[in-house]
Each structure stands twice: as structure tokens, then as C-alpha cells.
Design a protein around this motif. Structure first.
Motif, PDB file in Angstrom:
ATOM      1  N   GLU A 158       0.775  -1.113   0.579  1.00 56.78           N
ATOM      2  CA  GLU A 158       0.226  -0.235   0.143  1.00 56.78           C
ATOM      3  C   GLU A 158       0.602   1.032  -0.245  1.00 56.78           C
ATOM      4  OE1 GLU A 158      -2.762  -0.718   3.331  1.00 56.78           O
ATOM      5  OE2 GLU A 158      -4.242  -1.617   1.400  1.00 56.78           O
ATOM      6  N   SER A 159      -0.195   2.390  -0.537  1.00 55.91           N
ATOM      7  CA  SER A 159       1.244   3.652   0.065  1.00 55.91           C
ATOM      8  C   SER A 159       2.119   3.568   1.149  1.00 55.91           C
ATOM      9  CB  SER A 159       0.174   4.749  -0.411  1.00 55.91           C
ATOM     10  OG  SER A 159      -0.938   5.104   0.492  1.00 55.91           O
ATOM     11  N   SER A 179      -5.711  -8.155  -7.923  1.00 50.96           N
ATOM     12  CA  SER A 179      -6.110  -8.958  -9.115  1.00 50.96           C
ATOM     13  C   SER A 179      -5.758  -9.435 -10.248  1.00 50.96           C
ATOM     14  CB  SER A 179      -7.847  -8.950  -9.837  1.00 50.96           C
ATOM     15  OG  SER A 179      -7.815  -7.231  -9.250  1.00 50.96           O
ATOM     16  N   TYR A 194      -2.724 -12.363 -11.805  1.00 53.31           N
ATOM     17  CA  TYR A 194      -2.714 -12.259 -13.438  1.00 53.31           C
ATOM     18  C   TYR A 194      -1.316 -12.399 -13.725  1.00 53.31           C
ATOM     19  CZ  TYR A 194      -3.077 -11.899 -18.254  1.00 53.31           C
ATOM     20  OH  TYR A 194      -3.529 -11.685 -19.559  1.00 53.31           O
ATOM     21  N   HIS A 226      -0.874  -2.558  -6.428  1.00 50.64           N
ATOM     22  CA  HIS A 226      -1.655  -2.304  -5.295  1.00 50.64           C
ATOM     23  C   HIS A 226      -2.617  -3.249  -5.327  1.00 50.64           C
ATOM     24  CE1 HIS A 226      -3.449   0.141  -7.343  1.00 50.64           C
ATOM     25  NE2 HIS A 226      -4.255   0.298  -6.495  1.00 50.64           N
ATOM     26  N   ALA A 231      -9.075  -8.161   2.152  1.00 49.17           N
ATOM     27  CA  ALA A 231      -9.653  -6.546   1.738  1.00 49.17           C
ATOM     28  C   ALA A 231     -10.148  -5.969   0.364  1.00 49.17           C
ATOM     29  CB  ALA A 231      -8.813  -5.682   2.390  1.00 49.17           C
ATOM     30  N   THR A 232      -9.651  -7.367  -0.429  1.00 45.26           N
ATOM     31  CA  THR A 232      -9.671  -6.886  -1.542  1.00 45.26           C
ATOM     32  C   THR A 232     -11.005  -6.844  -1.900  1.00 45.26           C
ATOM     33  OG1 THR A 232      -7.175  -7.922  -2.210  1.00 45.26           O
ATOM     34  CG2 THR A 232      -8.480  -7.398  -4.275  1.00 45.26           C
ATOM     35  N   PRO A 233     -11.910  -6.721  -2.930  1.00 44.66           N
ATOM     36  CA  PRO A 233     -13.341  -6.835  -2.959  1.00 44.66           C
ATOM     37  C   PRO A 233     -13.293  -8.023  -3.936  1.00 44.66           C
ATOM     38  CG  PRO A 233     -12.725  -4.493  -3.779  1.00 44.66           C
ATOM     39  CD  PRO A 233     -11.289  -5.105  -2.371  1.00 44.66           C
ATOM     40  N   LEU A 248      -4.613  -7.644   3.398  1.00 42.39           N
ATOM     41  CA  LEU A 248      -4.855  -8.093   1.970  1.00 42.39           C
ATOM     42  C   LEU A 248      -5.037  -7.756   0.941  1.00 42.39           C
ATOM     43  CD1 LEU A 248      -3.098  -5.248   1.283  1.00 42.39           C
ATOM     44  CD2 LEU A 248      -1.077  -6.693   0.462  1.00 42.39           C
ATOM     45  N   GLN A 279       2.842   4.937 -13.364  1.00 39.99           N
ATOM     46  CA  GLN A 279       2.051   4.931 -13.113  1.00 39.99           C
ATOM     47  C   GLN A 279       0.481   5.481 -14.049  1.00 39.99           C
ATOM     48  OE1 GLN A 279       0.132   5.449  -9.319  1.00 39.99           O
ATOM     49  NE2 GLN A 279      -1.427   5.769  -9.764  1.00 39.99           N
TER      50      GLN A 279
END
Lengths: 284, 276, 302
Positions: free
Chosen positions: B49-50, B216, B220, B213, B257-259, B254, B99
Motif C-alpha cells: 500500500e502507499s 487481482s 494475473y 497495489h 480487504a480486496t473486493p 490484504l 503509473q
């Protein structure tokens, strides 16, 4: 009766290169206690349509609608003063950049109390008590001390909590959250989403969640509207949207999720459509 | 060539923060002794994370900043920009993609010049050769000849990211550092850019360090995964090992928390909501 | 690679004519700016064509026509539209020729200040550290003097004359450019495209002047127009104080100085040069306002 009803909303912007239609005939409605997610990629007009509801668009925008009603009152026919009484009190909104949404020159307490003073006409002592209560409700530790903090002394997640506190200060009937967690880390996003869902359930608010993140939709929404280039592609309840998406655009969007990757390459929108015209066609 | 393309041992980076006129200075440990290595053609994902130090690490790997201590080897050769100036040969081995596709291209530079600039600086190729090479790379990343003389502001985010990737590849690097290359992009465009990166990796035998961050996306694209938390690597292993059996508490937080956007978890949520 | 070759549609029409049209759209929204531009254009034409349109030579003295009032006053003559001065020179002709001096002063002073300010500012903003500290403290010292007074001192040292006055004014105006450039460079230096050029191996010199500088120009152009009018004003002031252009040069400030003793007797000898300065400076300032509207993306309405 739905809380917010929009029929055939059109928003046009006057630009240097002629008029630009950001929202093109979108209809949707939200009821009390309902969570509606509006999903779309950038340029889909998802934020613009909600800013139009709030009356927060710049003067270069032209808003037209067959119906734009909140709680049975026609928003388009209200004058500025009447509209202002509704916006901020009965409809509240939180934005993507929590740091930028708070005024860096004033303390958190001042900014919460300002809303209470304007909309609720509370006296000083009651304002302060309510502000503490609100900060506690949004899960900020040591709320009484925190009132005298400035936004730059808090983290992004905490600022977003303060924004939520300001939004729910007047017990709104409808809360519009515009990408509320996009600027936040995943673990903080989880906390903020949980908080929003808890507050929504407790207060029985209607909640409109504007997002581009399919995961956020899946974790929060009851009903979903999918938008693309200012048009509504599909409206469905959350389960059937993910289980049996009707529009080809939604199917393409879901297939592009890396979670759903099966092979070596991800399917992209262009595997489903070769040009925009066909997406637009599919929308009809 | 044998051995890993990138090898880092005990990389440490401290920042000294001066405390104003009367305050005492503080030291911030941005990266606290991180070690890893990546083999040719593989992808290492650095997740965090940041503020976890992943971007600082990216700047060290790209040889923009020097580490406070530790050893960085690229293609087996030790690099220390703190001591000796970087040779052009080393410089071109590692390139970076940022980014923000809106900030990473010079707004006053035509696309052709953006792509030609690395060649102009590092090689003595003629203008014609530079043009041919730039044009070929432009087509390789899925853009067209007509885009050559346009300015960055005429492109969408996804197209700009393709241009940034093309620029990074102009010098035939061995290692590409991708600093959140898709997190500013829309979902459909993200898929296109990820596919492009996979294609280019196959074609040029590129080695990737993919900083993200988004779990998903990492799941991949990555072969190996390193999870960073407050400057430390709390988890490091192959993708399958990390995702199926996370060891550290933070990694588990982590993941939780990932949806999740799958039907099963939506059903579970709706059932829970009904029960409540 | 079927799916990767598909690309999104470009956002905007690429032609540069279109960019110009957009620039004009924002510029022309400001009516004052358009008026300023027209006045300025007229001024340039007048300056270029002065020998053709001026009825008399600027320094020709007509002994029979001393202090003749403008043509519409009693005693005015058609040959001298705006009257004559104390030694019988045609004021209109002198004003027309004076436009040349004013524009010349504006161009030279602005160029000197701009070039010097940019180089110093880029170096300060790019290298920071002690270089920056030294440069900025020197600039602070220059700014600590009242600008006209400092220019006056410099001219006193260098000796009176138009060239020296211009150098002095350029020096006085330069710190504004240094500060502006430094701030813009510092903001741009942190952008990712600069790091990208650095990773591509660009030298410091290339980074400073090829990569960063072109992106800092918009505020500098606006400042340059404002300096242009400032330069004209300061030069006129120095001329008035006898430290700028020397008589009989038909410079507007110098004309004012020569007319000082006739203010009460012949209003036209002071009024017209004064008006010329006022109109020119106002036009250029209005134009600068419009340029800022058109060039500063922060003020743009989308």
C-alpha cells in the motif's frame, strides 16, 4: 415512492469545439434503504449526472430532463435558495479526493459545525456535542481531541471519514458517494465501505455509489446501473448483473476483470465490439 | 547468459528529514533491507500500500536513486551510482513505465520525438534510422503511423501508456520496471495494456518488475510475488504459494480487504444482509 | 495480437490550426484583450511606417510656429494637427517617431530580462542547494530596492543614454523572471516525464533546456507582456528625469521632460506624450490579461 427519480436526463457542455453531450438520456431511480451502484469507465457521465442532481455543475452545462424529482419535489423548478436547502441537508455527497474536499485552512470541527449551523440552526454547545457524536459514529478515535485537528494532520482514510461525518450530519435521506474509495489503499477502502454500509443500514438512507470498480459494486450494491459514453447500458439487481449480464457491454466489462481470466490473455472490449457505434447500437 | 537479470541484496534506503531551524533531524527508513532476484523472462510483482517503500525501491532498481546500503546487480554486474557514473550500456538495460500516463510524457514533444529521444541520446544512429525504429516500435505497441507527429494531449490514457511502454523499449532493455502501469486506466483499457505487456515479454524475452497495489492484476501477471509492509518484505515466494497459503498476517489482511467480484461472494453477502 | 492492435479513438483533432482556433476562442472571450491587441497592432504599424505617415521630420524646427495649439483650438493650424512644442517641432510627428523608440525599448529590455532571467532561473530551480540560495538572495537584494531608484543609480554609474537606461531597466525587471522560471522549473522537475528522460540518459543541460523549459513558457509569456509595458513606463520615467534618451530624441518620456516648464501655458505639449504612454501601456496590459486567460490552463473553463 422512489426517493430520487430521474427520467431522460441530458447534460450538455459548451466547449471551445462546440457542444458536448456528457449525459444522454439516462433514467434511474433510488428508493429509501436502497444501494444503487452506477458503474462506468471514465467519460461514461456517471459523475456528471449526479452533479446535475446536486446542481453543482458549472454554468457552461445545460441540464435537461423529463423528470428530476427528489422526495416528490421537482428539482428543476425550485429556485436557487430552495434547492440549496435540500442539497446538503436531504441529499449529501462525498467525493473521490478526501484531502481536496476538506478546506485546509479550517479545523475539522469547524467544518462539521458549519454544516450544522447552516442547515440545522443548532446553538454552539449542541453543535459541538453533535460533532463529537458524528466523529465517533464514523469511527475516529478520540473524537473530542480530533475536532481541533486540521485536515493535513490526518491520513486520507481519516479525511474520508470526516467527509462522511459532514455528509451524514443532517441525517440526509440520500447519500451520493462519488468514487469514495478510489484514492485509498485496499485495506482502508474496506473500512470505508464497511462504514458506509453500516451507516446506510442504520439510518435507512438511500445510497448511490458511483464507481468504476466491479469489486466495489459486488460488495455494496443492491441494484446496478451500467453506463457507457453518457448512455445507460443496463439496469439490473446485483446478482443477475454478475450471473446473467444482459447487455454485451456488461459482459465485455466483466470478462476484462483479471479475476475472471482463464487463458493466457484477457478478453478486451474490442473482442466483443469492433467500434463504438456497435456499442451504442447494443444500448438501444 | 546465466544467472538472474536482477539481483538485490539487503537494499536499504534512509531519508534524512531536517527538523527546521531548531528541530533535530530524523531518519526515515523507507526500505529496510530487502533482497530478491528475478530470472530472465519472469515477472516479479511487488505489492504493497502507499508508503510501503515500493516506489522508492522502483527508483533504486531503475538506478535513479542510489540505495543507502546494499548490493544491486544487473546481469551479474554490480551497480553503484553513488560511487561511479552510470555507463550508457548499464543505463539502457533498465527502463521504467510510470503509473500516470498523463504525467509521464512531455506535453511539448511529438510522439515521434518521444520515441526517438532515447536513441538520439544514447546512440549515433542517423535521423532516418531513428525514425524507422520509432515507427516500428509504434506499430508494435498497437498504434499507427499517423500518430507519429501528434502531441501527447491528443491521446487517451491507454494510448499514452502504450507510448510510454514503446519509449521504454526503444533501447532494448533487459529489465522493465512497471510502476503501477495500469492502475490509472479503465478496466477495458487495462486488459488491453496487460495483454500488450504479456505479448512484448514473450517477444523480447523481457524481465518485468511489476509494482502494484491491485492483487487481482498481480495474480494475473506475476510469476513471483513480494509483499511489502513499512519498508520490509513480509512475504516473498511464487505466485501460487503466496496466493494459496499466505504466511504473514498483513498479506492475509490484504487478501481479505480486496473486493471480490464473483457470484458466490455476492450471494454470500446478500444472504448475510437478509439474515441481519 | 488481434486485441492489442485495437486502440481507442483519439480525443482531439490533431491539426495545429485547431489549437490556434482554441487559443483564439479563449483570447477573444476577453474583450479588453482584443481591444488591446488592436491598439498594439496599430502602434506597430505606426512605428514601422513613421517616416511615411509623419507630416514633418521629428527634429525639424519651425521658427514661425512655436507653441502652436492643436488644430481645433483657436490659433491652431492644419499643418500641425496636435500643435508644436517650444522650439516649433510638430508634436504629432514626434509622437509617431516616438512609438519606434517605445517599442524598441520594450523589445530589447524584455528580451534581455527574459533571456537572463530564464537562464538564471532554470539553473536555480534545477540544481537547488547553494547555487539556488546564492542566486535567490542576490535577486532578493535587487528586489529590495525601489526599482526606479536602482535603475537611476545604475544609469548614474553607466552614464545617461538610452542604451544604458535599457540595460538598467532590464536588470531591474530580471528578478521577476528568475522567480517565475525557478518556481515553474521546480514544479515541472518532479514530473514523471522528466524522470523518464533522465532514465533515457539525458544530460542535465538537455533536461533543463529541452525537456523542462518548453513546459514553463506560458507564465513567462504573460510576464513578458507585462514587463514590456513596465519597460516603456520606466524608460519614460528615466527620460523624464533626464537619465534616459537625451534630447532631441523624440522619446515620449524625454518629450515630457522638455515640456515641463510649459505645463501651465501650453497643455498640449505634456498631454499628448502622456496620453501616448498611457494608451500604449494600457493596451499591452490588457493584451497580457487575455494571454493569461488563453495560456493558463487553470483559468480555462471546459
Amino acid at each position: 415512492m422512489p426517493l430520487l427519480e430521474i427520467e431522460n436526463l441530458v447534460v450538455e457542455f459548451e466547449t471551445a469545439s462546440g457542444p458536448f453531450r456528457a449525459v444522454d438520456g439516462v433514467s434511474l431511480s433510488v428508493s429509501e434503504r436502497e444501494v444503487l451502484a452506477i458503474v462506468g469507465e471514465s467519460g461514461s457521465g456517471k459523475s456528471v449526472s449526479m452533479l446535475a442532481v446536486m446542481g453543482l455543475l458549472p454554468w457552461t452545462a445545460k441540464v435537461m430532463a423529463d423528470k428530476l424529482a427528489f422526495d416528490g419535489r421537482d428539482l428543476l423548478s425550485l429556485d436557487v435558495a430552495e434547492r440549496r436547502r435540500i442539497v446538503g441537508k436531504d441529499i449529501a455527497m462525498i467525493f473521490q479526493e478526501p484531502m481536496a474536499s476538506l478546506n485546509p485552512c479550517f479545523t475539522v470541527g469547524f467544518q462539521i459545525e458549519e454544516v450544522l449551523r447552516v442547515h440545522m440552526k443548532m446553538d454552539r454547545a449542541r453543535r459541538r456535542a453533535r460533532a463529537v457524536e458524528l466523529l465517533k459514529a464514523v469511527g475516529i478515535p478520540e473524537p473530542a481531541e480530533r475536532l481541533s485537528s486540521y485536515p493535513h494532520q490526518m491520513s486520507g482514510g481519516q479525511c474520508q471519514r470526516v467527509m462522511i461525518a459532514i455528509a451524514i450530519a443532517c441525517n440526509p435521506k440520500l447519500l451520493i458517494a462519488d468514487e469514495p474509495t478510489t484514492a485509498l489503499d485496499v485495506t482502508i477502502q474496506k473500512q470505508i465501505l464497511d462504514l458506509l454500509m453500516r451507516l446506510q443500514a442504520e439510518h435507512g438512507m438511500g445510497l448511490i455509489m458511483i464507481t468504476h470498480n466491479m469489486g466495489v459494486v459486488a460488495e455494496t450494491a443492491d441494484r446496478v446501473v451500467v453506463q457507457y459514453k453518457g448512455r445507460k447500458m443496463e439496469e439490473a439487481d446485483v446478482l443477475s448483473l454478475f450471473e446473467t449480464p444482459k447487455s454485451a457491454y456488461t459482459r465485455a466489462l466483466l470478462a476484462a476483470l483479471p479475476d475472471n481470466a482463464t487463458g493466457d490473455r484477457l478478453p478486451t472490449i474490442s473482442d466483443y465490439f469492433d467500434d463504438e457505434a456497435r456499442i451504442a447500437e447494443a444500448a438501444r | 547468459m546465466s544467472g538472474p537479470v536482477l539481483e538485490a541484496k539487503n537494499i536499504v534506503r534512509d531519508y534524512h528529514v531536517r527538523g527546521g531551524m531548531f528541530g533535530t533531524s530524523r531518519t526515515v527508513h523507507a526500505v529496510k533491507g530487502v533482497s530478491f532476484s528475478v530470472d530472465e523472462g519472469r515477472t516479479l510483482a511487488i505489492v504493497g500500500e502507499s508508503g510501503c517503500g515500493k516506489s522508492t525501491l522502483a527508483r533504486i532498481i531503475t538506478m535513479i536513486d542510489a540505495p543507502t546500503s546494499g548490493e544491486l546487480k544487473i546481469d551479474g554486474a554490480r551497480v553503484d551510482i553513488g560511487k561511479a557514473a552510470l555507463t550508457p550500456e548499464m543505463r539502457r538495460k533498465v527502463q521504467i513505465v510510470f503509473q500516470n500516463p498523463y504525467g509521464s510524457l512531455n506535453p511539448r514533444q511529438k510522439i515521434g520525438d518521444v520515441l526517438g529521444e532515447p536513441l538520439l541520446i544514447n546512440t549515433d544512429k542517423s535521423a532516418g534510422e531513428r525514425r524507422d525504429l520509432s515507427m516500428r516500435m509504434l506499430k508494435k505497441v498497437g498504434l499507427e503511423e499517423k500518430h507519429f507527429n501528434r502531441y501527447p494531449h491528443m491521446f487517451s490514457g491507454g494510448q499514452r501508456q502504450r507510448i510510454a511502454i514503446a519509449r521504454a523499449l526503444m533501447l532494448n532493455p533487459r529489465l522493465l520496471v512497471l510502476d503501477e502501469p495500469v492502475s490509472a486506466l479503465d478496466l477495458s483499457v487495462q486488459a488491453q495494456v496487460l495483454n500488450l505487456l504479456a505479448d512484448l515479454q514473450d517477444e523480447f524475452k523481457l524481465t518485468y518488475v511489476f509494482i502494484s497495489h491491485d492483487l487481482s492484476v498481480v495474480r494475473y501477471i506475476a510469476d513471483e510475488v513480494m509483499v511489502m509492509y513499512f519498508g520490509e518484505a513480509v512475504e516473498y515466494g511464487t505466485r501460487d504459494a503466496v496466493f494459496s497459503d499466505p504466511k504473514h498476517d498483513y498479506t492475509r489482511t490484504l487478501f481479505a480487504a480486496t473486493p471480490r467480484a464473483d457470484v458466490a461472494s455476492i450471494k454470500a453477502r446478500l444472504a448475510k444482509k437478509k439474515a441481519a | 495480437m488481434a486485441d492489442t492492435t485495437a486502440i481507442e479513438a483519439p480525443i482531439q483533432d490533431p491539426s495545429s490550426a485547431r489549437r490556434l482556433a482554441e487559443f483564439w476562442y479563449y483570447f477573444s472571450e476577453n474583450r479588453g484583450a482584443v481591444i488591446g491587441l488592436v491598439v498594439f497592432a496599430v502602434l506597430v504599424v505606426v512605428a514601422v511606417l513613421a517616416p511615411l505617415i509623419a507630416p514633418h521630420a521629428p527634429n525639424a524646427q519651425y521658427r514661425d510656429a512655436v507653441l502652436v495649439p492643436p488644430v481645433w483650438e483657436t490659433g491652431g493650424r492644419a499643418a500641425y494637427l496636435l500643435g508644436t512644442d517650444a522650439v516649433g517641432r510638430d508634436i504629432l510627428s514626434r509622437l509617431l517617431y516616438g512609438a519606434r523608440f517605445s517599442l524598441f525599448i520594450g523589445v530589447i529590455v524584455t528580451t534581455l530580462a527574459l533571456v537572463g532571467g530564464i537562464v538564471v532561473g532554470v539553473v536555480a530551480g534545477f540544481f537547488r542547494g547553494w547555487v539556488d540560495t546564492v542566486i535567490m538572495r542576490v535577486m532578493d537584494i535587487i528586489l529590495a530596492f525601489p526599482s526606479l531608484l536602482l535603475a537611476l543609480v545604475l544609469v548614474a554609474v553607466l552614464g545617461p543614454g538610452l542604451m544604458n537606461a535599457m540595460i538598467a531597466i532590464a536588470l531591474v525587471l530580471q528578478p521577476h523572471f528568475v522567480r517565475l522560471t525557478r518556481a515553474a522549473v521546480m514544479a515541472e522537475k518532479g514530473r514523471e516525464y522528466v524522470t523518464a528522460a533522465q532514465v533515457a540518459g539525458a544530460s542535465s543541460f538537455r533536461l533543463m533546456f529541452r525537456t523542462i523549459l518548453p513546459n514553463c513558457l506560458a507564465p513567462l509569456i504573460v510576464q513578458a507582456t507585462l514587463s514590456f509595458s513596465n519597460a516603456i513606463l520606466d524608460a519614460a520615467a528615466l527620460g523624464f528625469l533626464g537619465m534616459g534618451a537625451q534630447p532631441p530624441t523624440p522619446e515620449w518620456g524625454t518629450m515630457l521632460a522638455e515640456a515641463r516648464e510649459f505645463i501651465l501655458r501650453a497643455w498640449w505639449v505634456v498631454t499628448f506624450p502622456g496620453l501616448a504612454i498611457l494608451i500604449t501601456v494600457l493596451a499591452i496590459n490588457l493584451m497580457g490579461d487575455g494571454l493569461r486567460d488563453a495560456l493558463d490552463p487553470k483559468l480555462k473553463r471546459s
